[in-house]
Structure formats: C-alpha cells, structure tokens
Design an enzyme around this catalytic site. Sequence first.
Site, mmCIF file in Angstrom:
data_model
loop_
_atom_site.group_PDB
_atom_site.id
_atom_site.type_symbol
_atom_site.label_atom_id
_atom_site.label_comp_id
_atom_site.label_asym_id
_atom_site.label_seq_id
_atom_site.Cartn_x
_atom_site.Cartn_y
_atom_site.Cartn_z
ATOM 1 N N PHE A 21 -5.143 -5.842 -6.357
ATOM 2 C CA PHE A 21 -3.877 -5.193 -5.998
ATOM 3 C C PHE A 21 -2.821 -6.161 -5.451
ATOM 4 O O PHE A 21 -1.676 -6.159 -5.905
ATOM 5 C CB PHE A 21 -4.121 -4.078 -4.974
ATOM 6 C CG PHE A 21 -2.850 -3.384 -4.543
ATOM 7 C CD1 PHE A 21 -2.197 -3.783 -3.386
ATOM 8 C CD2 PHE A 21 -2.287 -2.370 -5.313
ATOM 9 C CE1 PHE A 21 -1.014 -3.179 -2.986
ATOM 10 C CE2 PHE A 21 -1.104 -1.752 -4.921
ATOM 11 C CZ PHE A 21 -0.458 -2.166 -3.765
ATOM 12 N N ASN A 22 -3.155 -6.967 -4.432
ATOM 13 C CA ASN A 22 -2.129 -7.781 -3.777
ATOM 14 C C ASN A 22 -1.467 -8.768 -4.727
ATOM 15 O O ASN A 22 -0.313 -9.148 -4.559
ATOM 16 C CB ASN A 22 -2.723 -8.557 -2.586
ATOM 17 C CG ASN A 22 -3.003 -7.656 -1.401
ATOM 18 O OD1 ASN A 22 -2.414 -6.584 -1.285
ATOM 19 N ND2 ASN A 22 -3.915 -8.067 -0.543
ATOM 20 N N ASN B 162 0.834 -1.218 0.000
ATOM 21 C CA ASN B 162 0.000 0.000 0.000
ATOM 22 C C ASN B 162 0.863 1.260 0.000
ATOM 23 O O ASN B 162 0.466 2.297 -0.527
ATOM 24 C CB ASN B 162 -0.903 0.006 1.228
ATOM 25 C CG ASN B 162 -2.074 -0.944 1.082
ATOM 26 O OD1 ASN B 162 -2.678 -1.025 0.014
ATOM 27 N ND2 ASN B 162 -2.384 -1.699 2.123
HETATM 28 O O1 RIB Z 1 -7.058 -5.151 -3.047
HETATM 29 C C1 RIB Z 1 -7.162 -4.939 -1.657
HETATM 30 C C2 RIB Z 1 -5.887 -5.289 -0.969
HETATM 31 O O2 RIB Z 1 -4.838 -4.443 -1.429
HETATM 32 C C3 RIB Z 1 -5.932 -5.068 0.554
HETATM 33 O O3 RIB Z 1 -5.078 -5.984 1.177
HETATM 34 C C4 RIB Z 1 -5.403 -3.675 0.699
HETATM 35 O O4 RIB Z 1 -4.818 -3.454 1.991
HETATM 36 C C5 RIB Z 1 -4.346 -3.652 -0.353
HETATM 37 O O5 RIB Z 1 -3.175 -4.288 0.195
HETATM 38 CA CA CA Z 2 -3.302 -5.124 2.632
#
Ligand code: RIB
Ligand code: CA
Length: 313
Positions: free
Chosen positions: A165-166, A40
Amino acid sequence: MEKQKIILDCDPGHDDAVAILLAAGSPQLDLLGITVIAGNQSLEKTVRNACRVVQWIGADVPVYAGCDRPMVRPQIIAKDIHGESGLDGPVFPPLAKSPEEEHAVPWLIRTLLESDGDITVVTTGPMTNLAMALRLQPKIADKIRRIVLMGGAYANGNVTPAAEFNIIADAEAAHVCFTAGRPVTMVGLDVTRKVLCTPEIVRRMAASGTCASRLFVDLMRHFCRTQKEVFGWPGGPLHDPVTIASLLDPALLTVRPMNVQIELRSTQSYGRTNCDYFGYLGLPATADVAIDIDVGRFWDIIEEGLRRYPSAG
Ligand code: RIB
Ligand code: CA
C-alpha cells in the site's frame, strides 16, 4: 545515552498510531515532530487521528499536516482496514490538540537544513511529504541521517500481487526517496506479516493497565477484526511500529543490502519494490531490506513501550 532524533511521517491508521505511542514514549528517541500524509484515509482524517493519539497520551509533540494527495497517480485509501475515520474502534474525547500552522513539507525542509545531519526520517505511509521536500530543496538529502520506511516487499504485495500500500499509493514519491542517495532501511511486508497482533497479544498488552495499553487494546480490536475479514489473518500484522522498534533495538531485524527499484511503468506491477535479492543485476545496493525479525523481542518492545505510560486511572 544520547537520544536519537527522529521525525515520524505517517498516515494514522491503527498501526501508525502504535508507532506514535512507541516513539513518543521512548527515552531513546527525541521525536521532533509528526508529519502527516493522506494514505489510510484523507488528510483531514489522518491529521485529526494523529492529534487524537498525541492528545490521548499527553505528548508534547507538534503535528504538521502535509500533502493531501499523491504526486502523480489518483489517490487511494484503505477504508476497508482502518474504517471511515481512519482510526475506528477507540472512543476519543473532544479534540483539543490542533496541527501546527506550518505545512509539513516546509517544516521538514527547515528542520533538516538547520540540523547537524543527525535526524532519522521514519515514514509509515505514502512517501509524498518527504519526496516533495527532496524536490523542493535537494540540499536536505545531505542532512538526512537515514530513511527508515515501512513499505514494499521483496515477495508479495497487499494491494496487488506486486505492490504494498504505502508504495503503490505514491510510487513516484517512493522512487524519489529511494534515489535520494541516503541510507535506506526498507521494512516490508516480508517481516511485518510475522508480527501478527492476535487476541493473545491483545490480552498480554491489556495487562499493562496504562493509558497507552488501553488505546492499544481499543485500536487492535478493530484492526484485528478487519484484517481477519479482509485477509483471513489470525491477527493484525502490526506493520508500522516495526520501524520504531528497529531504532530501539538494532538487533531486531535481519537486513540484506539490495538494489531496489520502484516499478513506475507497468500497469500490472506499478508500485512494486523490485528487490534484487540475489544480486542478478550487479547493481549497487540502494537499501537495507529487512528479511527477518525477532518476533518475541518485538512484542517485548511493544509491551515495554506501553508500560512506560501512566496508569489508565
Ligand atoms: O501496507 C501496510 C501499510 O499501509 C501500513 O503503513 C498501513 O498503515 C498502511 O499505511
Ligand atoms: Ca501507515
């Protein structure tokens, strides 16, 4: 009842912070350590944020700084959601808590090798730390009880139409973890988008009157605002704590075993968790993918978790 041993690997991050609150305060869990990853925000900021949260709740949990970048692809961060600090909103006291000297990856390896194979590794950020540990010492795979990750989606992504995202932040790392041969629970956007932290939820949690609920409120005021600005959501999808809540109540999630493959080659769909929902490929399932969540129960678990802490004073 014997406590479940867990390691939480995270990139705080507002929702990661709530996952820490829930895990550190639960009598059902033995949180052995928090390993931190860039995600993040930069590693320097996510480590500082993890220490800030642990200090705020007075938890005796070690924090370990991990990798500061993905394994292959260029780094991406989520400043638009989590702000410049990665945890914008709350005003934290001067930071006294420091991360441990040991790097997260060797600590993960040592802790898993020395264990009885009874540790669940929960990841709520890019999976770089766990992937690097698996590559440096493959023997740890047999010592991981289960990998429970927040990441991916069998439907739509949140960074591209295809990817969450992760996973897209380090798809190669996700591939290493999904192919480690250990049980995997994938908690994707398909269920986390159902737990929207609306202003009504914030008011409900504020009534707990504890130090944890105060932090929750300050975090969520920012998180809900940015999620509304970016996605137009009526509240902030509280992604990461769903992983912890699913350990506290195994009936929380409905899961479906699927073959899941991480897209690494496509320019358009890089980072997609290709989930074979209908079994078209006839390949063995590689993950238990969450397809539904008991929303009411989730918020009860959050409230129970926040109430466990001392009053805000
Ligand atoms: O897509 C959401 C994820 O990505 C969550 O874990 C948020 O904290 C970001 O890391
Ligand atoms: Ca996260």
